[in-house]
Motif scaffolding. Structure first.
Motif, PDB file in Angstrom:
ATOM      1  N   LEU A  92       0.812  -1.219   0.000  1.00 43.92           N
ATOM      2  CA  LEU A  92       0.000   0.000   0.000  1.00 43.92           C
ATOM      3  C   LEU A  92       0.850   1.275   0.000  1.00 43.92           C
ATOM      4  N   TYR A  93       2.038   1.192   0.604  1.00 48.04           N
ATOM      5  CA  TYR A  93       2.890   2.373   0.766  1.00 48.04           C
ATOM      6  C   TYR A  93       3.302   2.958  -0.574  1.00 48.04           C
ATOM      7  N   VAL A  94       3.751   2.116  -1.487  1.00 47.70           N
ATOM      8  CA  VAL A  94       4.277   2.608  -2.768  1.00 47.70           C
ATOM      9  C   VAL A  94       3.212   3.331  -3.586  1.00 47.70           C
ATOM     10  N   PRO A  95       2.042   2.755  -3.829  1.00 56.06           N
ATOM     11  CA  PRO A  95       1.035   3.494  -4.602  1.00 56.06           C
ATOM     12  C   PRO A  95       0.550   4.756  -3.896  1.00 56.06           C
ATOM     13  N   LYS A  96       0.496   4.754  -2.569  1.00 56.31           N
ATOM     14  CA  LYS A  96       0.116   5.968  -1.845  1.00 56.31           C
ATOM     15  C   LYS A  96       1.134   7.077  -2.091  1.00 56.31           C
ATOM     16  N   PHE A  97       2.404   6.716  -2.010  1.00 56.87           N
ATOM     17  CA  PHE A  97       3.481   7.685  -2.219  1.00 56.87           C
ATOM     18  C   PHE A  97       3.400   8.253  -3.644  1.00 56.87           C
ATOM     19  N   LEU A  98       3.249   7.361  -4.613  1.00 52.52           N
ATOM     20  CA  LEU A  98       3.176   7.788  -6.004  1.00 52.52           C
ATOM     21  C   LEU A  98       1.918   8.622  -6.275  1.00 52.52           C
ATOM     22  N   ALA A  99       0.824   8.290  -5.591  1.00 51.67           N
ATOM     23  CA  ALA A  99      -0.414   9.050  -5.772  1.00 51.67           C
ATOM     24  C   ALA A  99      -0.258  10.484  -5.278  1.00 51.67           C
ATOM     25  N   VAL A 100       0.396  10.644  -4.131  1.00 52.10           N
ATOM     26  CA  VAL A 100       0.635  11.997  -3.608  1.00 52.10           C
ATOM     27  C   VAL A 100       1.513  12.787  -4.571  1.00 52.10           C
ATOM     28  N   ALA A 101       2.575  12.149  -5.073  1.00 51.18           N
ATOM     29  CA  ALA A 101       3.468  12.818  -6.024  1.00 51.18           C
ATOM     30  C   ALA A 101       2.708  13.235  -7.285  1.00 51.18           C
ATOM     31  N   GLU A 102       1.842  12.367  -7.758  1.00 53.87           N
ATOM     32  CA  GLU A 102       1.046  12.649  -8.956  1.00 53.87           C
ATOM     33  C   GLU A 102       0.119  13.842  -8.720  1.00 53.87           C
ATOM     34  N   GLN A 107      -1.619  19.230 -10.052  1.00 58.16           N
ATOM     35  CA  GLN A 107      -2.756  19.721  -9.273  1.00 58.16           C
ATOM     36  C   GLN A 107      -3.826  20.371 -10.150  1.00 58.16           C
ATOM     37  N   ASP A 108      -3.434  21.044 -11.241  1.00 55.28           N
ATOM     38  CA  ASP A 108      -4.421  21.680 -12.118  1.00 55.28           C
ATOM     39  C   ASP A 108      -5.343  20.635 -12.745  1.00 55.28           C
ATOM     40  N   TYR A 109      -4.763  19.519 -13.152  1.00 56.34           N
ATOM     41  CA  TYR A 109      -5.545  18.456 -13.790  1.00 56.34           C
ATOM     42  C   TYR A 109      -6.616  17.928 -12.832  1.00 56.34           C
ATOM     43  N   TYR A 110      -6.261  17.875 -11.540  1.00 57.96           N
ATOM     44  CA  TYR A 110      -7.195  17.331 -10.557  1.00 57.96           C
ATOM     45  C   TYR A 110      -8.077  18.406  -9.920  1.00 57.96           C
ATOM     46  N   GLY A 111      -7.960  19.643 -10.425  1.00 64.50           N
ATOM     47  CA  GLY A 111      -8.790  20.724  -9.912  1.00 64.50           C
ATOM     48  C   GLY A 111      -8.444  21.131  -8.498  1.00 64.50           C
ATOM     49  N   LEU A 112      -7.185  20.995  -8.141  1.00 65.54           N
ATOM     50  CA  LEU A 112      -6.734  21.337  -6.797  1.00 65.54           C
ATOM     51  C   LEU A 112      -5.808  22.549  -6.847  1.00 65.54           C
ATOM     52  N   GLU A 113      -5.695  23.219  -5.721  1.00 68.10           N
ATOM     53  CA  GLU A 113      -4.792  24.362  -5.630  1.00 68.10           C
ATOM     54  C   GLU A 113      -4.104  24.337  -4.276  1.00 68.10           C
ATOM     55  N   PHE A 114      -2.795  24.187  -4.310  1.00 64.98           N
ATOM     56  CA  PHE A 114      -2.024  24.172  -3.075  1.00 64.98           C
ATOM     57  C   PHE A 114      -1.392  25.545  -2.851  1.00 64.98           C
ATOM     58  N   PRO A 115      -1.179  25.924  -1.606  1.00 65.73           N
ATOM     59  CA  PRO A 115      -0.555  27.214  -1.321  1.00 65.73           C
ATOM     60  C   PRO A 115       0.800  27.328  -2.008  1.00 65.73           C
TER      61      PRO A 115
END
Length: 242
Positions: A92-102, A107-115
């Protein structure tokens, strides 16, 4: 495992992080990030694949090598995961890590905006090197600042003071280096140049009487509980007032 990168004790020591009863650099975000980056770089050079490097970080490089060998040479993380040759945590660790990196990268593709982080957001500090065991609370009082500032800047100092009998570089607020050095030089503090090696039959009370100290003095200097059982051969720091 401790700190934001969840280093185990022996791995932390292998990557240059100081860990003892007074200092735990696994808790230092700067030093632990440097160590984690080096570990991941070494793992990538070892396995030639980032998914396997991440798996090695979580599972252990030696353990991952043994898994690959036992699998007959399967060197693809996803195949090893499908075959359930790794722990569920690592799977579970590896895909979670890669998902966060993705998500962070796109972030624009996923409609997110980080500070947005700018240079104005960066924390600055000065560094002061001392061979004395300096209590952060005492230093803060003398510098007329809140002790929480020093604790925030020095999260590795798990007992709230610099370690005895070794040189240590601590962080102080930016622009206060000269003041901090002057305050530290004028502090009346015990030295820890004297040590005592525990022999059979020793007790904290007996050792404290030998040196004209209290049991609390010995415990505070060595991060011990007052009812602690002393292992034979353990080296104790003896606080002696200058």
């Amino acid at each position: 495992a401790k700190g934001m990168w969840q280093f185990m004790y022996h791995t932390a020591k292998s990557y240059g992080l100081h860990v003892d009863s007074f200092v735990d650099e696994r808790m230092d975000p700067v030093k632990s990030c440097v160590a984690a980056a080096q570990y991941l770089s070494d793992a990538y050079n070892m396995f030639g694949d980032w998914a396997l490097a991440l798996a090695a970080y979580n599972y252990g490089a030696g353990g991952l090598r043994r898994v690959i060998k036992a699998s007959g040479g399967v060197d693809n993380f996803w195949d090893l995961a499908d075959q359930e040759r790794l722990s569920n945590q690592t799977i579970l660790y590896v895909p979670k890590f890669l998902a966060v990196a993705e998500i962070v990268t796109n972030q624009d593709y996923y409609g997110l905006e980080f500070p947005e982080v700018t240079e104005a957001d960066l924390i600055q500090w000065d560094e002061v090197t001392t061979k004395r065991s300096v209590p952060l609370k005492m230093l803060a009082t003398e510098m007329n600042i809140d002790v929480s500032i020093l604790k925030f800047l020095n999260p590795a100092l798990i007992l709230g003071r610099t370690p005895p009998a070794m040189e240590y570089t601590m962080r102080v607020p930016f622009g206060t280096k000269a003041e901090a050095e002057k305050v530290i030089s004028n502090m009346v503090l015990p030295t820890y140049e004297h040590t005592y090696k525990v022999v059979q039959g020793d007790t904290l009370w007996g050792i404290s009487r030998r040196y004209g100290l209290t049991v609390t003095d010995i415990c505070d200097a060595n991060n011990l509980q007052e009812k602690a059982i002393l292992p034979i051969g353990k080296t104790l720091y003896i606080p002696i007032m200058e």
